[in-house]
Design a protein around this motif. Structure first.
Motif, PDB file in Angstrom:
ATOM      1  N   GLU A 156      14.560 -23.284  34.870  1.00 56.11           N
ATOM      2  CA  GLU A 156      15.879 -23.123  34.451  1.00 56.11           C
ATOM      3  C   GLU A 156      16.214 -22.053  33.914  1.00 56.11           C
ATOM      4  OE1 GLU A 156      18.552 -26.316  31.870  1.00 56.11           O
ATOM      5  OE2 GLU A 156      16.489 -25.905  31.250  1.00 56.11           O
ATOM      6  N   GLY A 174      13.393 -27.876  35.311  1.00 49.84           N
ATOM      7  CA  GLY A 174      13.612 -27.556  33.991  1.00 49.84           C
ATOM      8  C   GLY A 174      12.517 -26.333  33.796  1.00 49.84           C
ATOM      9  N   ARG A 187      16.899 -21.885  26.339  1.00 51.77           N
ATOM     10  CA  ARG A 187      16.861 -23.053  26.220  1.00 51.77           C
ATOM     11  C   ARG A 187      15.567 -23.514  26.030  1.00 51.77           C
ATOM     12  NH1 ARG A 187      20.472 -22.809  30.985  1.00 51.77           N
ATOM     13  NH2 ARG A 187      22.443 -23.304  30.332  1.00 51.77           N
ATOM     14  N   ARG A 218      15.772 -23.226  44.426  1.00 53.55           N
ATOM     15  CA  ARG A 218      16.252 -23.604  42.917  1.00 53.55           C
ATOM     16  C   ARG A 218      16.900 -25.084  43.093  1.00 53.55           C
ATOM     17  NH1 ARG A 218      18.001 -18.732  39.148  1.00 53.55           N
ATOM     18  NH2 ARG A 218      16.185 -17.578  39.313  1.00 53.55           N
TER      19      ARG A 218
END
Lengths: 342, 303
Positions: free
Chosen positions: B130, B127, A92, B211
């Motif tokens: 991630e 993010g 990502r 998380r």
């Protein structure tokens, strides 16, 4: 003898749940050695431990025991990752960055100088077929474009070792061919490539060697041709083979007609077709019709006995060769054998 | 020897480059979230209002007239007449006016800025951690600590820049209007950054461990709420039982004293001696311990 690109010794990884009540052995003593310049495919069903193995090599997951090296350096060292390229599965990239900005940031993280980045980023983007998208935000990219950009990112630091997790995932056939060509070029330049992919046809086309994993272990490794022919019988190409000829006592079978080269059509007299009196055997007896017999047994005694039987029945033998399966068929056989054993 | 020095210099340069990559990633993300632009816009509005919408007339050290958007008012206060002993209305002094405005701006920046800042930066660490992103970052040739430091520095430098823009702008505007230059007001900038950093330690570390950045934000806001209760220790300790008082004291010393730090700033602005620096130092200690745990966990966990 040059240093192996990748080595692992007794690598194990056990994941424990909270409070250690439940333990999952993801890797159970992995020993592999990949020489410099080799392309090696890691195969295995879901949960076999492939991604865990790759992640341990990259320092993303720490092993429970055992050791591994990259270009002779222990995997824990930061320097071991300096000449490493990695394309993760489902990577990502931040969607607000353009392709140029993305590669610039990952280039900085790989310690690349401003001059190097300015020179190589447009080049890599062009090679990825994204030249006109270089200043477009990656949030607008399709899956295939993201994958191409991901590969460009992995190649940015001109790595000696390239680790690719599902590199052709989401890429169209033309793109897949381009990626294959690029990987072959990299191999020609002496780069070592480790690929984890579910697309076995891709692996078959690119890899020198494959390692098949199951239940956290390497259950088989060898060249693609070794895996494809291992434990298989013989392929006999012949003419004049009537359907009535019984092959069952040799455990041999006729190959699916779809896989046999299309025979030259034989003109059949209209009168006979009209009456419907031409048998299939009569058509097959035409000397132009070629048939293939697959002998399951790999024993030469059985092969010779079958050849004698065919010759005694007037069958014209054109060629005899080792029966070669697809890598996928070989892989499935090995996994099925493993299942049966366990 | 020279070769060794050159090699060490190159290595340092490479590491700086890697750190700059991590910093740049954080800056770009904050920019993309429109957070920085939003705060810059609000700050600009604040000091433009102070500069152009507010007019002051100062006579003999007191505010004789104040106009906001042309509407006149005279800020005053009740003071005790020394001669008569009666309470009388009197024009407010410029000093007090400056302290009032500064306290208001600091309070708003401190509470609103921190709460909104924590809310806005929460997805940032989510993010960053991630799957598909953190594994690629970790595979790069830099230590995990350096990677996390790049992220943290990016966040804190952005907060520093935004706090400086607001406070410095307001300070300059007020000082020009009143002719009084109180540099002590600028101490608000490090205070805001330090306390934001203390609270961000919870967001960062809880997200690394769990998380879940949502859980991290809830816990952080919970700690700010608890710090409001802890700030009233003088009143509350009098009514608590010995065992409850012990628990209360443990909480007071362990948790960050986010609300009480405002009092330090108020005392600094009004020129009083600071009664206790303890709330600030204990908060810094709390933040350091939580960052230590966060770094420790980040270094050893599998992604």
């Amino acid at each position: 003898m040059s240093t192996p690109a990748i080595t692992t010794q007794g690598l194990t990884k056990t994941y424990a749940s909270a409070f250690g009540r439940k333990k999952i052995e993801a890797l159970r003593g992995i020993d592999i050695e990949v020489a410099q310049g080799e392309i090696v495919g890691i195969l295995g069903p879901n949960g076999a431990g492939k991604t865990t193995l790759l992640k341990i090599l990259l320092g993303i997951v720490s092993p429970t025991s055992g050791s591994a090296t990259l270009m002779g350096r222990p995997i824990g060292e930061v320097e071991a990752r300096r000449k490493l390229g990695y394309l993760p599965e489902n990577h990502r990239f931040p969607p607000y960055l353009t392709a140029r900005q993305t590669l610039d940031i990952y280039g900085r993280l790989s310690h690349l100088s401003a001059d190097y980045r300015a020179k190589h980023i447009p080049l890599l983007v062009e090679q990825a077929g994204l030249a006109s998208w270089i200043d477009v935000r990656v949030g607008k990219f399709s899956k295939g474009m993201m994958q191409r950009l991901g590969l460009a990112q992995a190649l940015l630091n001109d790595p000696d070792i390239l680790v690719l997790d599902e590199p052709t995932d989401g890429v169209d056939p033309v793109g897949r061919r381009e990626i294959r060509d690029r990987l072959r070029n990299l191999k020609a330049r002496g780069k070592t490539i480790l690929i984890n992919s579910h697309l076995l046809t891709e692996i078959e086309l690119i890899c020198d060697r494959v390692a098949i994993m199951n239940f956290g272990q390497i259950v088989r490794s060898g060249s693609v041709s070794e895996i494809s022919t291992e434990g298989t019988g013989w392929r006999i190409q012949c003419r004049n083979l009537p359907n009535a000829l019984d092959l069952s006592s040799y455990n041999a079978k006729r190959e699916d007609l779809n896989t046999v080269p299309v025979p030259v059509p034989v003109p059949v007299p209209e009168k006979e077709i009209d009456t419907g009196q031409v048998s299939q055997d009569e058509v097959n007896l035409d000397p132009n019709v070629e048939k293939v017999i697959i002998l399951d047994s790999g024993l030469t005694e059985t092969l010779n006995a079958l050849i004698d039987y065919l010759r005694a029945n007037g069958i014209n033998i054109l060629s005899v060769e080792r029966h070669r399966r697809s890598l996928e068929a070989g892989f499935l056989d090995i996994i099925d054998q493993q299942k049966a054993k366990s | 020897m020279k070769e060794t020095d050159k090699s060490a210099d190159l290595s340092r340069l490479a590491m700086k480059r890697a750190l700059s990559g991590s910093l740049l990633l954080t800056f770009r993300e904050l920019w993309a979230m429109r957070l920085t632009q939003g705060i810059v816009a609000v700050s600009t509005l604040a000091w433009l209002l102070l500069s152009f919408a507010m007019n002051l007339d100062v006579v003999e050290g007191s505010i004789s007239a104040l106009k906001i958007f042309g509407v006149a008012s005279v800020p005053d206060e009740m003071v005790k007449d020394v001669a008569t002993g009666e309470w009388v209305r009197q024009a407010i002094s410029v000093d007090k006016f400056v302290i009032g405005i500064s306290s208001f701006v600091f309070g708003a920046a401190y509470f609103l800025g921190t709460l909104l800042g924590l809310f806005a930066t929460m997805p940032l660490i989510g993010g960053f951690l991630e799957q598909g992103r953190i594994d690629l970052l970790i595979s790069k040739p830099l230590t995990r600590s350096r990677l996390l430091t790049g992220h943290l520095l990016g966040v804190l430098l952005t907060v520093l820049a935004l706090a400086t823009y607001l406070i410095l702008g307001v300070w300059v505007a007020i000082s020009i209007k009143t002719g009084l230059w109180h540099p002590i007001m600028l101490l608000s900038i490090p205070l805001i950054v330090i306390m934001f950093g203390v609270m961000y330690s919870v967001i960062l570390s809880v997200t690394i461990v769990s998380r879940s950045s949502g859980l991290a934000l809830i816990l952080t806001y919970g700690l700010i709420f608890i710090s409001a209760i802890l700030a009233a220790h003088d009143q509350l300790e009098k009514v608590l039982s010995p065992s409850a008082k012990l628990i209360y004291r443990i909480f007071y010393h362990v948790f960050p004293n986010f609300v009480e730090v405002v009092m330090i700033q108020s005392q600094l602005l009004s020129g009083e001696a600071v009664s206790s620096w303890y709330p600030l130092f204990s908060s810094i200690l709390f933040g350091s311990v939580i960052y230590g745990l966060g770094y420790f966990w980040f270094n050893r966990r599998d992604f």
